[in-house]
Design an enzyme around this catalytic site. Structure first.
Site, PDB file in Angstrom:
ATOM      1  N   GLU A 159       0.896  -1.177   0.000  1.00 28.57           N
ATOM      2  CA  GLU A 159       0.000   0.000   0.000  1.00 28.57           C
ATOM      3  C   GLU A 159       0.916   1.203   0.000  1.00 28.57           C
ATOM      4  O   GLU A 159       1.324   1.680   1.042  1.00 28.57           O
ATOM      5  CB  GLU A 159      -0.910  -0.026   1.230  1.00 28.57           C
ATOM      6  CG  GLU A 159      -2.125   0.871   1.090  1.00 28.57           C
ATOM      7  CD  GLU A 159      -1.780   2.345   1.210  1.00 28.57           C
ATOM      8  OE1 GLU A 159      -1.641   3.012   0.160  1.00 28.57           O
ATOM      9  OE2 GLU A 159      -1.648   2.820   2.331  1.00 28.57           O
ATOM     10  N   GLU A 161       3.980   8.032  -3.395  1.00 29.20           N
ATOM     11  CA  GLU A 161       4.975   7.281  -2.624  1.00 29.20           C
ATOM     12  C   GLU A 161       5.847   6.463  -3.568  1.00 29.20           C
ATOM     13  O   GLU A 161       6.542   5.560  -3.141  1.00 29.20           O
ATOM     14  CB  GLU A 161       4.270   6.393  -1.620  1.00 29.20           C
ATOM     15  CG  GLU A 161       3.432   7.221  -0.658  1.00 29.20           C
ATOM     16  CD  GLU A 161       2.894   6.417   0.503  1.00 29.20           C
ATOM     17  OE1 GLU A 161       3.569   5.500   0.956  1.00 29.20           O
ATOM     18  OE2 GLU A 161       1.771   6.722   0.926  1.00 29.20           O
TER      19      GLU A 161
HETATM   20  C1  LIG Z   1       1.571   4.256   3.223  1.00 27.39           C
HETATM   21  S1  LIG Z   1       2.564   3.406   4.298  1.00 27.39           S
HETATM   22  C2  LIG Z   1       1.592   1.942   4.483  1.00 27.39           C
HETATM   23  C3  LIG Z   1       1.870   1.222   5.742  1.00 27.39           C
HETATM   24  C4  LIG Z   1       1.003  -0.005   5.966  1.00 27.39           C
HETATM   25  N1  LIG Z   1       1.196  -0.994   4.957  1.00 27.39           N
HETATM   26  C5  LIG Z   1      -0.460   0.398   6.048  1.00 27.39           C
HETATM   27  O1  LIG Z   1      -1.184   0.063   5.133  1.00 27.39           O
HETATM   28  O2  LIG Z   1      -0.864   1.025   7.015  1.00 27.39           O
HETATM   29  C6  LIG Z   1       3.895   2.858   3.305  1.00 27.39           C
HETATM   30  C7  LIG Z   1       4.979   2.150   4.095  1.00 27.39           C
HETATM   31  O3  LIG Z   1       5.912   1.661   3.157  1.00 27.39           O
HETATM   32  C8  LIG Z   1       7.225   1.908   3.625  1.00 27.39           C
HETATM   33  N2  LIG Z   1       8.058   1.978   2.439  1.00 27.39           N
HETATM   34  C9  LIG Z   1       7.988   2.885   1.447  1.00 27.39           C
HETATM   35  N3  LIG Z   1       8.889   2.603   0.496  1.00 27.39           N
HETATM   36  C10 LIG Z   1       9.553   1.489   0.889  1.00 27.39           C
HETATM   37  C11 LIG Z   1      10.587   0.727   0.309  1.00 27.39           C
HETATM   38  N4  LIG Z   1      11.137   1.064  -0.835  1.00 27.39           N
HETATM   39  N5  LIG Z   1      10.984  -0.331   0.985  1.00 27.39           N
HETATM   40  C12 LIG Z   1      10.429  -0.686   2.159  1.00 27.39           C
HETATM   41  N6  LIG Z   1       9.465   0.002   2.760  1.00 27.39           N
HETATM   42  C13 LIG Z   1       9.007   1.093   2.132  1.00 27.39           C
HETATM   43  C14 LIG Z   1       7.108   3.210   4.386  1.00 27.39           C
HETATM   44  O4  LIG Z   1       8.142   3.342   5.345  1.00 27.39           O
HETATM   45  C15 LIG Z   1       5.741   3.024   5.037  1.00 27.39           C
HETATM   46  O5  LIG Z   1       5.902   2.341   6.254  1.00 27.39           O
END
Ligand SMILES: C[S@@+](CC[C@H](N)C(=O)[O-])C[C@H]1O[C@@H](n2cnc3c(N)ncnc32)[C@H](O)[C@@H]1O
Length: 802
Positions: free
Chosen positions: A549, A558
C-alpha cells in the site's frame, strides 16, 4: 439509545436577527433580550435615518447649483469640472446610534443600503464612497468586528456592471481602513435586473441622465444565473482574495419565488467563502399547523453549507421583532421592574397556550437538531477539510507513529485488502496452484508493512480461508520495525518473518536449506547484514502474493511503481500476483477559491507553493466540468424534488422527518494513466549504477467540457499560480506528464482554456454537446478559440526521490 460524542454531533447553528429598517438603537438591553429569545447576535445599522436625510439634502442643494457636464478638447467627459467635489461632513451624534459598549462584539454592523458605489455618475459614486468610508471608520472605532456591505447595483438603465471596479476599489479601501474587521458582501444568488429595484431615498436614481448611456450594449431584463458571482469574482480579485473578505448570501423569495437557482449556481456559491446566509421571511412557507417552515430545497441548501469546515452564520431577516423589547424599554424608562406585574402584551399572550413569539427561530433551531451526525468518513477527516497538507515522502523520510495511526483509521481500505487476500488464497486452494514454499504454504509478503495492519489482515484471511501461509513483512523504517517486532511477539505468535530493508534490495524469503531463517535473525536486511551460517548456503525463494500500500495522492506519490518494480523479480514468474494488481490516477479541473487564497499566502514564504502537489480533503470547491446537465433543485413544498434526496437524520432517540440532501452535478473525472503489477515489460537493466526508470514516464492530454463559466484555480490536487477564467460553453484541456530523471519523479502540467464556437447557429446543438458523455469537440465540428493558457508548471522542486 446510542449516545453521541460531541465530535459526532453536527455543530450548532449561530443565528442572528436582522431588521431591514431598524429604527431603535441596538443597546446592550436589546442584545440581552435577543439572547433570552435564543438569538446569538443582531445586526445594527451604522448610521441613522437622520444621516441619510442630511446627505440627501446636501446633495440636492449641491445639484441645484451644479453645471451641466462639459467636454474637453479631446472629447473626454470632463467629470471633475462638472462635479464640483461635495464633501460629506463627519458624523455627529445624531448621525449614529452606535457606541462602543460591552455588547458590541455580538453585533454585525450594516452599512447604508441607499448608496451606489458603482454609479456611472461620478458625483453619486463619490458621495457613496464617502458615506461608506465614514461608516467603516466609525464602526471600526466602535470595535465592530463584522460588517455587512450591501452588494453592488449591477444595472443602471442599459448599463451593466459598469461601475463594478469602483465598488471593488471601495471595498479594498474598507479592508485597509478597518484592519481587524471581517467584511461581508451582501449578494443575491443570481442576477435578476428586473428585481434590482430602487427604493425611496436611494442615490442611484439621482444619477444624472447625461452619464447614463449604453456603453457595452449588454441586454437588460435577462436573468443571469452567474451574474452576481461574476461581480463577486471581480471584487475578490481586486482585493487579492483577502482573508477578511467574504460573502453574505441572501436567500430570498424575491429572486425567484419559492425557488432556488439551478444546482450549478448553488454549488458555485458553496465553493466560495460564504460566511453568512441571510434567510428572508419571504422564503418561509406555512406547514399544516400554520407554523413557518422552509421548503425542502432550502433545507438541503442550508445543510450543505452547514457541513463546511467554516459553517456560515445565519441571519433571519424581517421575521418579526425581538420579543419583550417594548416592555423592557417601557420598564427601563419608568424604572419599574418587569417582574412586578405583566405588561399589556404579556397579559394578552399569556392566555394563548403554546404561543411562540419567534416561530422562525424555533424552526431553525429544530432544523439544527435534525442535522445528520458525522459519519465515519467525516469523523475521520475532521479538521482536515480544505487543509493544505505538505505531501509525505515516505520513501526518503521515515514516518512517525501518529501518521500511521491516521492511515489506520481508514474505515474501508483494510477491510477491502482482507477481502482481496482471502479471494486470492481461495483461488490458490481451489485451483491447486503450486506454492513457492518448499513446505507447500502460500508465500505472502507485505512490502512496506508500516506498523503491520496489512500483516494482521493477511493472517486473518489465512485463518478465515484455512489456507496456510508463510508470512513475510518488509519495512525500511527502522522505528516502525520495532513495532513490527513487538506485534510479532505479542499478537502474531512469532509467525511472521520480518525483514528490515528497502524492498528494492531485498533478495526474497531466505531459507537455510529448506528451513526459513527465523524472524529473529532477520532483524536487519537479511543479505547485507546477517552473515550466512558457515557451511549452510542461503537460498532465496519466490513470493506468491505480494501485498503493498504505497498509494498517495494522485495515485502514486509514494512512488509505488518504482518501489514495486524493485521487487517484481521476486514474484513467482508463473502464478505470482500483486495486490493491488493495478492503480490509476484521475483528475478534474476545479474552482477552489479558499485553497487558492491559502496557496497565495504561502507563496510569500515559499515560492514553490503554487507548484506543490498538496494532499487536500477537498470540500469548498466547485467542479467546473460536470457530466450532468443542470436543473433547478427546487420542487413544490412537500415534494422531495428531483435532485433533493432524503437521508435519515439523527435525533436524540426519536425518529424525525428525513432531512433533504442537496445533490450536485456529477464531476467529470478522467483517468490520466495507470500502472500494472507485476510489470513484465520492464526493459532489461544495464549493469551500470543507475537503472533507467523511463518505462514509468507517462503523458496525457484530456479535454473537459465546461457548460458554465467559472474560474479554474487548479486541478484536483494540483494548484496553479494564475486562476484561469473559463467562459460559458468552454473547454479545458489539460496536458500532464509524469517525469523522471532516474533519481526522482515529478509532474509537469499545463492548462489551456478554449471557447467553443458551434458549427451552426442552432443553440440547441451546443447544449447537446455538453450533455454527451463523450465530448471531444473536434469531432462535432466546433471551432476552438483559445482564450487562456497557463505556464508549463512543474513540481520538480518537490519531486519524490527514488
Ligand atoms: C503508506 S505506508 C503503508 C503502511 C502499511 N502498509 C499500512 O497500510 O498502514 C507505506 C509504508 O511503506 C514503507 N516503504 C515505502 N517505500 C519502501 C521501500 N522502498 N521499501 C520498504 N518500505 C518502504 C514506508 O516506510 C511506510 O511504512
Amino acid at each position: 439509545m446510542d449516545s453521541l460524542s460531541p465530535e459526532d454531533m453536527a455543530p450548532p447553528f449561530c443565528i442572528g436577527q436582522h431588521e431591514p429598517n431598524r429604527k431603535l438603537p441596538v443597546t446592550p438591553l436589546v442584545v440581552q433580550k435577543a439572547h433570552e429569545s435564543n438569538y446569538d447576535m443582531l445586526t445594527t445599522p451604522v448610521t441613522t435615518p437622520y444621516f441619510h436625510s442630511r446627505v440627501l439634502s446636501q446633495l440636492s442643494s449641491h445639484l441645484s447649483s451644479a453645471q451641466a457636464p462639459t467636454y474637453d478638447a479631446s472629447g473626454t467627459l470632463a467629470t471633475t469640472q462638472s462635479t464640483l467635489p461635495l464633501t460629506i461632513s463627519p458624523l455627529s451624534i445624531a448621525d449614529t446610534h452606535l457606541t462602543p459598549n460591552e455588547s458590541t462584539s455580538q453585533l454585525i454592523g450594516v452599512t447604508s443600503t441607499w448608496i451606489d458605489l458603482g454609479s456611472p455618475d461620478p458625483l453619486i459614486a463619490n458621495i457613496s464612497r464617502q458615506v461608506l468610508m465614514l461608516e467603516v471608520a466609525y464602526a471600526a472605532f466602535c470595535g465592530i468586528g463584522y460588517l455587512l456591505i450591501p452588494g453592488p447595483k449591477l444595472h443602471h438603465g442599459d448599463m451593466h456592471s459598469e461601475g463594478l471596479v469602483y465598488y471593488a476599489r471601495a471595498v479594498q479601501d474598507a479592508l485597509s481602513t478597518a484592519p481587524y474587521m471581517q467584511v461581508h458582501i451582501w449578494l443575491r444568488m443570481l442576477d435578476n435586473p428586473d428585481l434590482e429595484l430602487d427604493e425611496m431615498g436611494d442615490l442611484a436614481p439621482l444619477a444624472r441622465t447625461e452619464y447614463l448611456h449604453n456603453i457595452d450594449g449588454a441586454p437588460s431584463g435577462k436573468v443571469d444565473p452567474l451574474g452576481t458571482w461574476d461581480a463577486w469574482d471581480l471584487i475578490r480579485r481586486t482585493c487579492k482574495y483577502h482573508g477578511r473578505l467574504s460573502v453574505d448570501q441572501v436567500v430570498s423569495a424575491l429572486s425567484l419565488p419559492k425557488q432556488l437557482p439551478a444546482t450549478f449556481v448553488q454549488s458555485r456559491w458553496h465553493s466560495e467563502p460564504v460566511r453568512l446566509l441571510t434567510i428572508d421571511t419571504t422564503v418561509f412557507i406555512k406547514n399544516q399547523k400554520g407554523y413557518p417552515v422552509l421548503p425542502k430545497p432550502h433545507q438541503a441548501l442550508i445543510s450543505k453549507f452547514m457541513g463546511l469546515r467554516s459553517a456560515p452564520w445565519i441571519l433571519l431577516c424581517d421575521v418579526g421583532p425581538i420579543p419583550n423589547l417594548d416592555e423592557a424599554h417601557e420598564d427601563n424608562a419608568s424604572g419599574v421592574s418587569g417582574a412586578d406585574f405583566p405588561s399589556l402584551s404579556q397579559a394578552a399572550t399569556s392566555n394563548k397556550k403554546h404561543y411562540d413569539p419567534t416561530p422562525h427561530l424555533s424552526y431553525m433551531r429544530n432544523l439544527q437538531q435534525r442535522q445528520s451526525s458525522r459519519n465515519a468518513i467525516e469523523r475521520f477527516g475532521m479538521g482536515y477539510q480544505d487543509y493544505l497538507q505538505a505531501p509525505l515522502q515516505p520513501l526518503t523520510v521515515n514516518l512517525e507513529s501518529i501518521t500511521y495511526e491516521v492511515f489506520e483509521k481508514d474505515p474501508i481500505k483494510y477491510e477491502w485488502y482482507e477481502r482481496a487476500i482471502a479471494k486470492a488464497l481461495n483461488d490458490w486452494a481451489e485451483q491447486k496452484k503450486p506454492t513457492s514454499d518448499p513446505k507447500g504454504r502460500v508465500v505472502v509478503a507485505v512490502v512496506g508493512a508500516g506498523r503491520g495492519p496489512l500483516v494482521t489482515r493477511a493472517l486473518r484471511a489465512s485463518a478465515q480461508t484455512g489456507v496456510e501461509i508463510d508470512m513475510w513483512a518488509v519495512e525500511k523504517n527502522p522505528n516502525a520495525f520495532v513495532l513490527l517486532q513487538r506485534h510479532n511477539q505479542h499478537s502474531w505468535g512469532g509467525k511472521v518473518s520480518l525483514v528490515q530493508s528497502d524492498m528494492r534490495s531485498w533478495k526474497g524469503p531466505r531459507r537455510d536449506g529448506d528451513a526459513p531463517v527465523s524472524h529473529l535473525e532477520l532483524l536487519q536486511d537479511a543479505d547485507s547484514l546477517v552473515p550466512d551460517s558457515p557451511g549452510v548456503e542461503a537460498v532465496h525463494t519466490r513470493v506468491d502474493i505480494l501485498i503493498s500500500e504505497l498509494l498517495g495522492s494522485f495515485g502514486d506519490n509514494e512512488l509505488s511503481p518504482e518501489c514495486l518494480d524493485g521487487v517484481t523479480h521476486l514474484l513467482n514468474p508463473v502464478h505470482g500476483i500483486s495486490i493491488p494488481a493495478s492503480y490509476s490516477s484521475h483528475l478534474t479541473p476545479i474552482s477552489a477559491p479558499k485553497l487558492h487564497a491559502d496557496v497565495m499566502n504561502q507563496t510569500y514564504s515559499n515560492p514553490a507553493a503554487p507548484e506543490t502537489p498538496y494532499v487536500v480533503m477537498l470540500h469548498a470547491i466547485d467542479f467546473i466540468s460536470t457530466t450532468q446537465s443542470t436543473f433547478p433543485v427546487d420542487s413544490p413544498p412537500g415534494d422531495t424534488g428531483s435532485n433533493v434526496s432524503s437521508n435519515r437524520s439523527r435525533s436524540s432517540g426519536h425518529i424525525s422527518p428525513p432531512l433533504p440532501v442537496m445533490e450536485l452535478p456529477t464531476p467529470l473525472v478522467q483517468t490520466a494513466w495507470s500502472f500494472s503489477h507485476p510489470n513484465r515489460n520492464i526493459p532489461a537493466q544495464p549493469l551500470s549504477s543507475t537503472a533507467s526508470n523511463s518505462h514509468n514516464i507517462r503523458q496525457t492530454r484530456l479535454t473537459f467540457p465546461c457548460q458554465n463559466r467559472g474560474v479554474c484555480h487548479g486541478l484536483a490536487g494540483y494548484f496553479e499560480t494564475t486562476p484561469l477564467n473559463v467562459p460559458d460553453n468552454g473547454e479545458i484541456v489539460i496536458t500532464m506528464y509524469r517525469q523522471t530523471d532516474d533519481r526522482k519523479v515529478w509532474y509537469e502540467w499545463m492548462v489551456e482554456v478554449f471557447s467553443l464556437e458551434p458549427p451552426s447557429s442552432d443553440p440547441r446543438q451546443g447544449q447537446e454537446y455538453f450533455r454527451q458523455p463523450a465530448h471531444q469537440s473536434q469531432g462535432h465540428g466546433y471551432r476552438r478559440v483559445r482564450v487562456g493558457i497557463s505556464d508549463l508548471h512543474s513540481s520538480i522542486k518537490d519531486g519524490c526521490l527514488m
